[in-house]
Structures are given as structure tokens and as C-alpha cells.
Design an enzyme around this catalytic site. Structure first.
Site, PDB file in Angstrom:
ATOM      1  N   THR A  73       0.949  -1.326   0.012  1.00 46.30           N
ATOM      2  CA  THR A  73      -0.026   0.279  -0.297  1.00 46.30           C
ATOM      3  C   THR A  73       0.830   1.415   0.135  1.00 46.30           C
ATOM      4  O   THR A  73       0.831   2.194  -0.842  1.00 46.30           O
ATOM      5  CB  THR A  73      -1.283  -0.248   0.595  1.00 46.30           C
ATOM      6  OG1 THR A  73      -1.542  -0.934   0.930  1.00 46.30           O
ATOM      7  CG2 THR A  73      -1.757   1.046   1.132  1.00 46.30           C
TER       8      THR A  73
ATOM      9  N   ASN B 280      -5.313  -9.823  -8.056  1.00 48.98           N
ATOM     10  CA  ASN B 280      -5.824 -10.802  -7.067  1.00 48.98           C
ATOM     11  C   ASN B 280      -6.931 -10.917  -7.146  1.00 48.98           C
ATOM     12  O   ASN B 280      -7.130 -12.211  -5.665  1.00 48.98           O
ATOM     13  CB  ASN B 280      -5.498  -9.692  -5.324  1.00 48.98           C
ATOM     14  CG  ASN B 280      -6.223  -8.184  -5.939  1.00 48.98           C
ATOM     15  OD1 ASN B 280      -6.331  -7.399  -6.634  1.00 48.98           O
ATOM     16  ND2 ASN B 280      -6.894  -7.882  -4.946  1.00 48.98           N
TER      17      ASN B 280
ATOM     18  N   GLN C 168       1.267  -9.346  -6.695  1.00 51.89           N
ATOM     19  CA  GLN C 168       0.683 -10.521  -6.840  1.00 51.89           C
ATOM     20  C   GLN C 168       1.169 -11.532  -7.961  1.00 51.89           C
ATOM     21  O   GLN C 168       0.774 -12.951  -7.937  1.00 51.89           O
ATOM     22  CB  GLN C 168      -1.423 -10.760  -7.152  1.00 51.89           C
ATOM     23  CG  GLN C 168      -1.701  -9.992  -6.118  1.00 51.89           C
ATOM     24  CD  GLN C 168      -2.607 -11.100  -4.831  1.00 51.89           C
ATOM     25  OE1 GLN C 168      -2.146 -12.693  -4.740  1.00 51.89           O
ATOM     26  NE2 GLN C 168      -3.369 -10.470  -3.682  1.00 51.89           N
TER      27      GLN C 168
ATOM     28  N   SER D 149       4.843  -7.593  -1.328  1.00 51.39           N
ATOM     29  CA  SER D 149       4.418  -7.028  -0.362  1.00 51.39           C
ATOM     30  C   SER D 149       4.806  -8.075   0.314  1.00 51.39           C
ATOM     31  O   SER D 149       4.555  -9.539  -0.423  1.00 51.39           O
ATOM     32  CB  SER D 149       2.795  -7.085  -0.564  1.00 51.39           C
ATOM     33  OG  SER D 149       2.351  -7.067   1.046  1.00 51.39           O
ATOM     34  N   ALA D 150       5.266  -8.365   0.918  1.00 48.93           N
ATOM     35  CA  ALA D 150       6.059  -9.625   1.872  1.00 48.93           C
ATOM     36  C   ALA D 150       5.012 -10.776   2.870  1.00 48.93           C
ATOM     37  O   ALA D 150       5.129 -12.106   2.158  1.00 48.93           O
ATOM     38  CB  ALA D 150       6.958  -9.030   2.880  1.00 48.93           C
ATOM     39  N   HIS D 151       3.714 -10.119   2.669  1.00 51.27           N
ATOM     40  CA  HIS D 151       2.492 -11.347   3.191  1.00 51.27           C
ATOM     41  C   HIS D 151       2.327 -12.292   2.112  1.00 51.27           C
ATOM     42  O   HIS D 151       1.285 -12.867   2.325  1.00 51.27           O
ATOM     43  CB  HIS D 151       1.757 -10.874   4.003  1.00 51.27           C
ATOM     44  CG  HIS D 151       0.791  -9.799   3.606  1.00 51.27           C
ATOM     45  ND1 HIS D 151      -0.771 -10.521   3.604  1.00 51.27           N
ATOM     46  CD2 HIS D 151       0.738  -8.656   2.676  1.00 51.27           C
ATOM     47  CE1 HIS D 151      -1.205  -8.969   3.130  1.00 51.27           C
ATOM     48  NE2 HIS D 151      -0.258  -8.192   2.603  1.00 51.27           N
TER      49      HIS D 151
ATOM     50  N   THR E 263      13.265   4.508  10.351  1.00 50.80           N
ATOM     51  CA  THR E 263      13.853   3.646  10.963  1.00 50.80           C
ATOM     52  C   THR E 263      12.712   2.120  10.954  1.00 50.80           C
ATOM     53  O   THR E 263      12.197   1.960  10.714  1.00 50.80           O
ATOM     54  CB  THR E 263      13.655   3.431  12.427  1.00 50.80           C
ATOM     55  OG1 THR E 263      14.153   4.621  13.235  1.00 50.80           O
ATOM     56  CG2 THR E 263      14.720   2.262  12.870  1.00 50.80           C
TER      57      THR E 263
ATOM     58  N   CYS F  75     -17.074  -6.616   0.271  1.00 53.34           N
ATOM     59  CA  CYS F  75     -17.877  -5.073   1.066  1.00 53.34           C
ATOM     60  C   CYS F  75     -16.963  -5.187   1.877  1.00 53.34           C
ATOM     61  O   CYS F  75     -17.907  -4.328   3.049  1.00 53.34           O
ATOM     62  CB  CYS F  75     -19.217  -5.476   0.970  1.00 53.34           C
ATOM     63  SG  CYS F  75     -20.106  -6.079  -0.119  1.00 53.34           S
TER      64      CYS F  75
END
Ligand code: PLP
Length: 504
Positions: free
Chosen positions: A76, A154, A182, A202-204, A240, A328
Site C-alpha cells: 500500500t 488479486n 500478486q 508485499s512480503a505477506h 527506522t 463489501c
């Protein structure tokens, strides 16, 4: 019954479980490296070494120099850099061509740019969400300075010709920003070969931790930091560095070749699932391309006559986690913008599920999944929860003596529709309230748009609660369908709340 205790997680496009290597790398930092990587003493230098190694590793996986990688708090934030980059475009290049199927993490920053005077032009996808170079050419003109095209969608898994887009944009003096969240781990991502100018990760989504991502900035591409502050990340991203997360991200990224190698198996299982599902329900529509231009483990399915919120709850009852194509999530009564852009009707979008399988998905899981889908789509188990449509809500129904009405509030701090008279209001995330809920003889669950009530309904059913009904389409749906009834019930509730406030 066979459903208790069995769990299948088929929502890997939402997030993935943290892998063993990532956990190990994170624990090593959390337990042994407490210093700030910007500090000059020995421990700080050790922390900086871990940071450099992570950047090298990610750079190697993406085939770019380490210095082109900026660590962020997630995709994001990486995508939001578009807001800092677009103002660097020449004044005569303020048009942005984009995919209407971008994730909100890209669409919303673009909408803010629109408010600042940029002109957005959306390319048109086909029914499987494909957008190719000819579709970009169709909407192009000389004023385009930036092309924003994701690498993989996604919701549908559709993969895009990023190399083709990059070539097309470069030949016309425009830059390409690609959300590749993705794509990584699902299709080869060689940034040098692809030729993109900016890319988000994105790592997750690759079995790394949540709260960390990266932005790739091609050497020489215009760049301005999105956040002001300290000089971390070579002055490109203040704050940091979350070293434990970054180390976890790099460890997860090192597993990418293994993920790619497992893609063929995942594709076969996904295709077997689709085949099995079509046997159960021939009229099911597949919204994903499923070919080589599709992520291996993803499928979006429209199941006519079935409400996705109801299906989600019923599958959850059987221990299966999937996503509704129509998220939603914002509480707005709007079906998925991705599915609508592909030409699905709002009703079709509300009948759409997304399954995204992970590498631990097995043949046994597939078997169980299909058994459950058979029950869910064909069996009469669904009648265990009643559905009250707005047209069926009568005074007689509401005045049943032993009926309790519970209204589910998804965002307790945001204003929502007025609950029905006599309702108790419980926040969706208030687990204790749901656990302690006294089981009434008859229960009507209401929510804002009809999405949360079936999910809570099925979770209560799993606890043994019977006689549950849910209000279809939620209170906003009731307001639209029965404005007179809505006005009368709202006035009653407001009176009730006034009396309660006076009594307090
Ligand atoms: N872009 C895409 C395509 C995504 O699927 C997601 C996550 O759902 C994001 C961006 C946002 O990523 P993050 O959760 O790291 O902010």
C-alpha cells in the site's frame, strides 16, 4: 459429521501463512539484533549488514541491483509513491492510463491524483479480466506520461504482459508503474528483462510477514520520497527500518524459486477443482482465464443463484476459508469494482467466490473441498439458516414474542443504518459478545449490506444455535427496497433510543 476440525485455507491471495525460513530469520533479528541500522557502533553496523544482505537477496530474486530496492511498510505504501512520482512528470504529460482492475491500494492514490489535476484514463478488460497492449493503444494519446498496470490481478489471477506494456510506454516517452504483489512467487519476475520503471511488492503474499514491502525504482527513473523524515533507505524512505520484517521478507523471497517450481502442481489441482465444481454445478461461470495467463492457484467463480456472503459463511462452517469476489469490505453496498469492470452484473458479482490455493493444498484437501461444495450448492443444509428477504419482512414477523434481533456493526465508529426496533447492536469483531450471546429461541441477524449476517449466522450455527434467520441485503438493502417500512421502523428505533437515553 465430517466437518468438525478440518480446515482448508483457500485465501492465499489475501495473505499467506508465514513460512519457516521467514520465521527463523525474524526470530534471529528479534532476539539478537536490537540496534538501529542507522547507528554507527558495532551492533548498529551488524544491523546494517542484515539490512544490506536483505536488499541484496531481494535484488537477486528480482534480478536488479540492490540499490534499486526501497523497503516500505507494505505494498500500500509502495503504491502510494505514485502520488510523489506523478508530479515529476512534464506539464504536457499529465494523463495516466491505468487498469480499472487495480487494487484499491493503487486506485485510491490515483483518485487523489485526479483531484490534483491529473487525468485518469482506464483501459478496458475483457470478460476474463485480460488487458493487452492493443487495449492500451486504444486509449493512448501523446499526453500520457504514466502507465499504471498491475502484473497479476488479486481477484481473478489474470496475468498481464508487463514486458509489452513497458516497451510500449518507453517507446512513447512514458513511465510504467506496476503493482507486482500478486505476481511474485506465481510467475517469473525478472525486473531487468521486464523493463518496468517502478514496481511494488508485499512480503505477506509470499509467506513473509505482514507490514513490510518494497518499491523498485529503476536507476535513473524520476523519484521523490513519499514520506518526509530521516534519511533512511538512502534518503528515499524515512523511518527506522523494521529489520525483523525486512529479514523475514528476504528469507521468504529466497523461497520464490521453490514456489515457482510448485506452480505446475498447483495449477493441476486448481483445474481439477474447477472440473469437479462444474460437475456439481454446470452453470457455474469461471471468471479467471485459467491458461498460462493466470496465476496457478487462483480461480474466481460465479455461482448463479447463490449469495457469496451466505456461501462464505457456510463454507466457514465447514472449516473452509475463501474470499467473496464482491468484497463489501468498505461497508459500501457495492460489488467488486474488478468484476464490474469485467462486465459482470452486480448480481453476478454478489454470487462470486475467489479461491486461492497455497502450496500445502493437497489431493485430500481437494476431495474434501468438493464434498463440501456439493453439500453447499446442492444439499438442503442451507435451509438450516433462514433468509428473510426485504419483501418478506413484516410487522407480524418482527413482533414474534420470542424473537431476538441482533444487529452486527462492522465499523463501530462509523455511522451506519438505524437498527431495527428492539435490536441489540454487537460489533462484528467483539468476540466476547458473540461468545456470551444468550441463545434466544429465535434469532434474526441484521447487518449493513447483507454480508456479515450469514457469516456470523453460520458461526453461531456451528456453536449449536438453531432458528437463525438473516436479513438478506442488510438494512441498506431494506431501505432501498422498502423505503416506507424503513422510515417507520427507523422512527420507532429512534424513539426507543431517545427513551433509553432519558431513562439513563
Ligand atoms: N496490491 C495488491 C494487488 C494486493 O493484492 C494487495 C494486498 O491485498 C496490496 C496491493 C496491498 O498490499 P499490503 O497489504 O502489503 O499493503
Amino acid at each position: 459429521m465430517f466437518h468438525f476440525g478440518r480446515k482448508i485455507y483457500a485465501d492465499n491471495n489475501a495473505t499467506t501463512p508465514v513460512g519457516k525460513q521467514a520465521r527463523k530469520a525474524m526470530t534471529a533479528v528479534l532476539t539478537g539484533l536490537q540496534a538501529n541500522p542507522s547507528t554507527p557502533y558495532r551492533d548498529g553496523r551488524l544491523a546494517a549488514e542484515v539490512l544490506d544482505a536483505a536488499r541484496r537477496d531481494l535484488g537477486a530474486v528480482l534480478n536488479v541491483p540492490p540499490g534499486t530496492i526501497v523497503f516500505t511498510s507494505g505494498a500500500t505504501e509502495s503504491n502510494n509513491h505514485v502520488r510523489a512520482i506523478a508530479p515529476l512528470l512534464p506539464p504536457d504529460k499529465r494523463l495516466i492510463v491505468h487498469s480499472p482492475m487495480e487494487h484499491p491500494a493503487m486506485l485510491e492514490p490515483l483518485r487523489l491524483l485526479e483531484k490534483e489535476g491529473f487525468v485518469l484514463v482506464a483501459a478496458k478488460p475483457d470478460r476474463q479480466g485480460r488487458i493487452g497492449v492493443p487495449d492500451i493503444r486504444e486509449v493512448w494519446d501523446d499526453r500520457v506520461g504514466l502507465l499504471v498496470m498491475m502484473a497479476a490481478n488479486n481477484e481473478t489471477g489474470t496475468l498481464y504482459d508487463v514486458a509489452g506494456f513497458a516497451k510500449f510506454a518507453r517507446a512513447r516517452g512514458a513511465l510504467l508503474f506496476s503493482d507486482m504483489v500478486q505476481a511474485l512467487g506465481k510467475t517469473p519476475v525478472d525486473l531487468r528483462a521486464l523493463g518496468v520503471d517502478y514496481a511494488s511488492f508485499s512480503a505477506h503474499k509470499i509467506r513473509g510477514p505482514k507490514g513490510v514491502g518494497a518499491l523498485y525504482v529503476r536507476d535513473g527513473a524520476p523519484y521523490a520520497p513519499f514520506m518526509a523524515g530521516g534519511g533512511q533507505e538512502d534518503g528515499r524512505r524515512a523511518g527506522t527500518e523494521a529489520l525483523h520484517n525486512i529479514a523475514g521478507f528476504a528469507a521468504a523471497a529466497r523461497e520464490v524459486p521453490g514456489m515457482l517450481a510448485g506452480g505446475g502442481r498447483l495449477r493441476e489441482l486448481r483445474d481439477l477443482f474447477v472440473r469437479g465444481l462444474r460437475e456439481i454445478m454446470p452453470e457455474a461461470a469461471v471468471n479467471s482465464p485459467l491458461g498460462t495467463d493466470c496465476q496457478p492457484g487462483t480461480v474466481s467463480l460465479t455461482l448463479p443463484g447463490h449469495d457469496n456472503a451466505f456461501l462464505l459463511g457456510q463454507l466457514d462452517f465447514h472449516g473452509i476459508s475463501v474470499a467473496a469476489g464482491s468484497a463489501c469490505a468498505t461497508g459500501a453496498n457495492e460489488p467488486s469494482h474488478v468484476l464490474l469492470a469485467m462486465g459482470l452484473s452486480p448480481v453476478e458479482a454478489r454470487s462470486t467466490l475467489r479461491l486461492s490455493f497455497g502450496h500445502d493444498f493437497s489431493v485430500r484437501d481437494l476431495d474434501y473441498l468438493l464434498q463440501v461444495f456439493k453439500i453447499v450448492l446442492k444439499g438442503d443444509e442451507k435451509n438450516e439458516i433462514g433468509v428473510v428477504r426485504p419483501a418478506e419482512l413484516t410487522d407480524a414477523f418482527l413482533s414474534q414474542k420470542d424473537l431476538a434481533v441482533v444487529h452486527i456493526k462492522r465499523f463501530p465508529r462509523l455511522p451506519g443504518p438505524t437498527p431495527l426496533p428492539g435490536s441489540r447492536v454487537v460489533a462484528l469483531g467483539d468476540r466476547k459478545a458473540w461468545d456470551d450471546l444468550e441463545v434466544p429461541r429465535k434469532l434474526l441477524l441484521t447487518c449493513e449490506v447483507g454480508y456479515d449476517a450469514p457469516i456470523i449466522g453460520w458461526s453461531l450455527r456451528k456453536r449449536g444455535v438453531r432458528n437463525i434467520s438473516v436479513l438478506a441485503l442488510g438494512l441498506w438493502g431494506l431501505k432501498l427496497a422498502r423505503p416506507d417500512l424503513w422510515a417507520r421502523l427507523s422512527a420507532m428505533r429512534e424513539e426507543e433510543e431517545k427513551r433509553a437515553a432519558e431513562g439513563a
